[in-house]
Write a protein that holds these residues in place. Structure first.
Motif, PDB file in Angstrom:
ATOM      1  N   ARG A 124      64.795  12.493  38.453  1.00  0.00           N
ATOM      2  CA  ARG A 124      64.529  11.968  39.798  1.00  0.00           C
ATOM      3  C   ARG A 124      64.178  13.098  40.767  1.00  0.00           C
ATOM      4  NH1 ARG A 124      69.234   7.544  41.366  1.00  0.00           N
ATOM      5  NH2 ARG A 124      68.770   5.999  39.749  1.00  0.00           N
ATOM      6  N   PHE A 125      64.915  14.183  40.674  1.00  0.00           N
ATOM      7  CA  PHE A 125      64.701  15.316  41.572  1.00  0.00           C
ATOM      8  C   PHE A 125      63.255  15.787  41.531  1.00  0.00           C
ATOM      9  CE2 PHE A 125      64.576  19.988  41.976  1.00  0.00           C
ATOM     10  CZ  PHE A 125      65.103  20.153  43.244  1.00  0.00           C
ATOM     11  N   HIS A 126      62.721  15.962  40.328  1.00  0.00           N
ATOM     12  CA  HIS A 126      61.359  16.480  40.196  1.00  0.00           C
ATOM     13  C   HIS A 126      60.304  15.453  40.616  1.00  0.00           C
ATOM     14  CE1 HIS A 126      62.575  20.275  38.532  1.00  0.00           C
ATOM     15  NE2 HIS A 126      63.268  19.686  37.575  1.00  0.00           N
ATOM     16  N   SER A 127      60.686  14.185  40.689  1.00  0.00           N
ATOM     17  CA  SER A 127      59.735  13.176  41.152  1.00  0.00           C
ATOM     18  C   SER A 127      59.686  13.082  42.671  1.00  0.00           C
ATOM     19  CB  SER A 127      60.103  11.800  40.571  1.00  0.00           C
ATOM     20  OG  SER A 127      61.271  11.273  41.180  1.00  0.00           O
ATOM     21  N   VAL A 128      60.662  13.705  43.335  1.00  0.00           N
ATOM     22  CA  VAL A 128      60.782  13.589  44.792  1.00  0.00           C
ATOM     23  C   VAL A 128      60.397  14.872  45.515  1.00  0.00           C
ATOM     24  CG1 VAL A 128      62.450  13.325  46.679  1.00  0.00           C
ATOM     25  CG2 VAL A 128      62.470  11.720  44.763  1.00  0.00           C
ATOM     26  N   VAL A 129      60.851  16.021  45.018  1.00  0.00           N
ATOM     27  CA  VAL A 129      60.633  17.271  45.747  1.00  0.00           C
ATOM     28  C   VAL A 129      59.198  17.754  45.571  1.00  0.00           C
ATOM     29  CG1 VAL A 129      63.051  17.948  45.490  1.00  0.00           C
ATOM     30  CG2 VAL A 129      61.372  18.776  43.841  1.00  0.00           C
ATOM     31  N   ALA A 184      85.168  23.277  31.645  1.00  0.00           N
ATOM     32  CA  ALA A 184      84.137  22.682  30.789  1.00  0.00           C
ATOM     33  C   ALA A 184      83.185  23.762  30.282  1.00  0.00           C
ATOM     34  CB  ALA A 184      83.362  21.628  31.553  1.00  0.00           C
ATOM     35  N   ALA A 185      82.770  23.616  29.023  1.00  0.00           N
ATOM     36  CA  ALA A 185      81.854  24.607  28.436  1.00  0.00           C
ATOM     37  C   ALA A 185      80.487  24.563  29.097  1.00  0.00           C
ATOM     38  CB  ALA A 185      81.723  24.368  26.935  1.00  0.00           C
ATOM     39  N   ARG A 186      80.094  23.379  29.555  1.00  0.00           N
ATOM     40  CA  ARG A 186      78.753  23.238  30.128  1.00  0.00           C
ATOM     41  C   ARG A 186      78.770  22.148  31.192  1.00  0.00           C
ATOM     42  NH1 ARG A 186      74.010  20.056  28.285  1.00  0.00           N
ATOM     43  NH2 ARG A 186      72.105  21.079  29.022  1.00  0.00           N
ATOM     44  N   ARG A 187      78.166  22.416  32.341  1.00  0.00           N
ATOM     45  CA  ARG A 187      77.981  21.402  33.372  1.00  0.00           C
ATOM     46  C   ARG A 187      76.509  21.417  33.757  1.00  0.00           C
ATOM     47  NH1 ARG A 187      82.117  19.980  36.653  1.00  0.00           N
ATOM     48  NH2 ARG A 187      80.745  18.271  37.243  1.00  0.00           N
ATOM     49  N   ALA A 188      75.827  20.283  33.564  1.00  0.00           N
ATOM     50  CA  ALA A 188      74.394  20.226  33.855  1.00  0.00           C
ATOM     51  C   ALA A 188      74.042  18.858  34.418  1.00  0.00           C
ATOM     52  CB  ALA A 188      73.583  20.508  32.601  1.00  0.00           C
ATOM     53  N   LEU A 189      72.975  18.824  35.200  1.00  0.00           N
ATOM     54  CA  LEU A 189      72.505  17.587  35.813  1.00  0.00           C
ATOM     55  C   LEU A 189      71.168  17.180  35.221  1.00  0.00           C
ATOM     56  CD1 LEU A 189      73.227  18.342  39.584  1.00  0.00           C
ATOM     57  CD2 LEU A 189      74.701  17.138  37.952  1.00  0.00           C
ATOM     58  N   ASP A 190      70.970  15.869  35.084  1.00  0.00           N
ATOM     59  CA  ASP A 190      69.654  15.338  34.749  1.00  0.00           C
ATOM     60  C   ASP A 190      68.825  15.347  36.029  1.00  0.00           C
ATOM     61  OD1 ASP A 190      67.565  13.214  34.616  1.00  0.00           O
ATOM     62  OD2 ASP A 190      68.342  12.967  32.593  1.00  0.00           O
ATOM     63  N   LEU A 191      67.669  16.019  36.001  1.00  0.00           N
ATOM     64  CA  LEU A 191      66.879  16.237  37.220  1.00  0.00           C
ATOM     65  C   LEU A 191      65.546  15.484  37.224  1.00  0.00           C
ATOM     66  CD1 LEU A 191      67.529  20.070  37.603  1.00  0.00           C
ATOM     67  CD2 LEU A 191      68.640  18.204  38.859  1.00  0.00           C
ATOM     68  N   ASN A 220      70.511  13.812  42.237  1.00  0.00           N
ATOM     69  CA  ASN A 220      70.995  15.099  41.755  1.00  0.00           C
ATOM     70  C   ASN A 220      70.089  16.202  42.281  1.00  0.00           C
ATOM     71  OD1 ASN A 220      73.028  13.916  40.210  1.00  0.00           O
ATOM     72  ND2 ASN A 220      71.793  13.886  38.341  1.00  0.00           N
ATOM     73  N   ILE A 221      70.676  17.277  42.766  1.00  0.00           N
ATOM     74  CA  ILE A 221      69.893  18.397  43.285  1.00  0.00           C
ATOM     75  C   ILE A 221      70.366  19.673  42.607  1.00  0.00           C
ATOM     76  CG2 ILE A 221      69.293  19.750  45.320  1.00  0.00           C
ATOM     77  CD1 ILE A 221      69.556  17.261  46.991  1.00  0.00           C
ATOM     78  N   GLY A 222      69.457  20.295  41.877  1.00  0.00           N
ATOM     79  CA  GLY A 222      69.796  21.518  41.161  1.00  0.00           C
ATOM     80  C   GLY A 222      68.561  22.135  40.544  1.00  0.00           C
ATOM     81  N   THR A 223      68.767  22.984  39.573  1.00  0.00           N
ATOM     82  CA  THR A 223      67.655  23.602  38.853  1.00  0.00           C
ATOM     83  C   THR A 223      67.907  23.455  37.354  1.00  0.00           C
ATOM     84  OG1 THR A 223      68.600  25.812  38.585  1.00  0.00           O
ATOM     85  CG2 THR A 223      67.508  25.331  40.684  1.00  0.00           C
TER      86      THR A 223
END
Length: 328
Positions: A297-302, A288-295, A252-255
């Motif tokens: 993994r992202f923070h462990s890689v970038v 959808a009222a809310r769309r969000a990603l669990d990040l 997942n890639i986001g903020t």
């Protein structure tokens, strides 16, 4: 200091003059890679923004045609990696009107890229996926495991279905051929060189065009539905980090920064100098009222912190105003 993973590698970038692809090309050149930029539709204004470099080769080829893609690949001695940025996408109206075409073309492009990567024995393959693959029913942050393997559902959205089947194809090629295939899943992407075509653009360029032309931005519902966005340059950096680390096949890639559609419109209005220009239609569907990603993994890689939405919007507005005539 360890050498850059991408230095001296030859990377094929499909859709290399497109929104995401052009930023991938620039980032790779900045990291010391040799780049073969393949595109279906020429954009001289984008090519003019690339640095002058002997490490860059550009070639027009329709990647729906495998033979044409192979001819392009054979213009260089070897290819170490491919990053597939070629895709047919659009806004909701375009999705509804072109879903069959979108599914067909996106799947065929991915099939040709995978076939070429196997033939050329490329070390790394990147097929840019999308957070759209996740179920629309859940409002909790979606983890990488919460994908088609857990929630395979039909959708009339041909783009969404094509990204699901892109990931299915990637999994099958990994299993049978032992290939290193990465499928990054970005949230909503925005930034310079975004699609400002009136028939295909997404929410930020659509709002920006309306505000810049003096029109009102119409928001469906009360605008309280929240979304997350990532600047295109941060997306590209994250993809390169993902491949270099080699830890995760999907990411997942986001903020963490979510914004309501209402506040997004106000941010853009402020950035363009408009004191008003936002109106609401409470009778329209809001999604959808809310769309969000669990990040996690992202923070462990970038190895960087993505820029804030306010900073990214300022950058995008500055680019848009500078290139106003050609993007209209």
């Amino acid at each position: 200091m360890a050498p850059d993973y991408w230095a001296d590698r030859t990377v094929l970038v499909t859709g290399g003059l497109g929104f995401i692809g052009s930023h991938v090309v620039e980032a790779l050149l900045g990291r010391g890679a040799r780049v073969l930029c393949v595109y279906r539709r020429d954009k001289p204004e984008v090519r003019a923004e690339f640095p002058v470099s002997e490490a860059l080769s550009t070639m027009c080829a329709d990647i729906l045609d495998y033979d044409a893609l192979l001819v392009a690949a054979e213009t260089v001695p070897r290819i170490d990696a491919v990053i597939n940025c070629a895709t047919l996408d659009g806004n909701m109206q375009f999705l509804l009107e072109q879903s069959g075409r979108m599914f067909d073309e996106n799947i065929r492009m991915v099939s040709n890229v995978l076939k070429l990567a196997r033939y050329c024995e490329m070390r790394d393959v990147v097929l840019i996926s999308s957070a759209e693959i996740y179920s629309y029913e859940s409002e909790k942050p979606m983890r990488e495991e919460d994908d088609h393997r857990r929630h395979m559902e039909f959708s009339p959205n041909g783009y969404r279905m094509s990204k699901m089947f892109t990931e299915v194809a990637a999994a099958l090629y990994r299993e049978q051929f032992g290939m290193r295939i990465y499928t990054p899943r970005p949230t909503n992407v925005y930034g310079p060189r975004d699609d400002f075509g009136t028939a295909t653009n997404h929410v930020i360029p659509n709002m920006l065009m309306k505000l810049a032309s003096g029109e009102d931005v119409e928001i469906w519902g009360d605008g309280s539905q929240t979304r997350t966005f990532i600047h295109v340059s941060d997306l590209v950096r994250a993809i390169l980090c993902m491949v270099q680390s080699g830890v995760y096949e999907t990411l997942n890639i986001g903020t963490q920064e979510s914004v309501s559609i209402r506040d997004l419109a106000y941010l853009l209005a402020e950035a363009t100098g408009r004191t008003n220009g936002v109106r609401f239609d409470p009778d329209k569907p809001v999604g959808a009222a809310r769309r969000a990603l669990d990040l996690e993994r992202f923070h462990s890689v970038v190895d960087f912190t993505p820029r804030s939405l306010k900073s990214g919007i300022a950058d995008t507005v500055q680019w848009y105003q500078k290139n106003l005539q050609r993007v209209r």
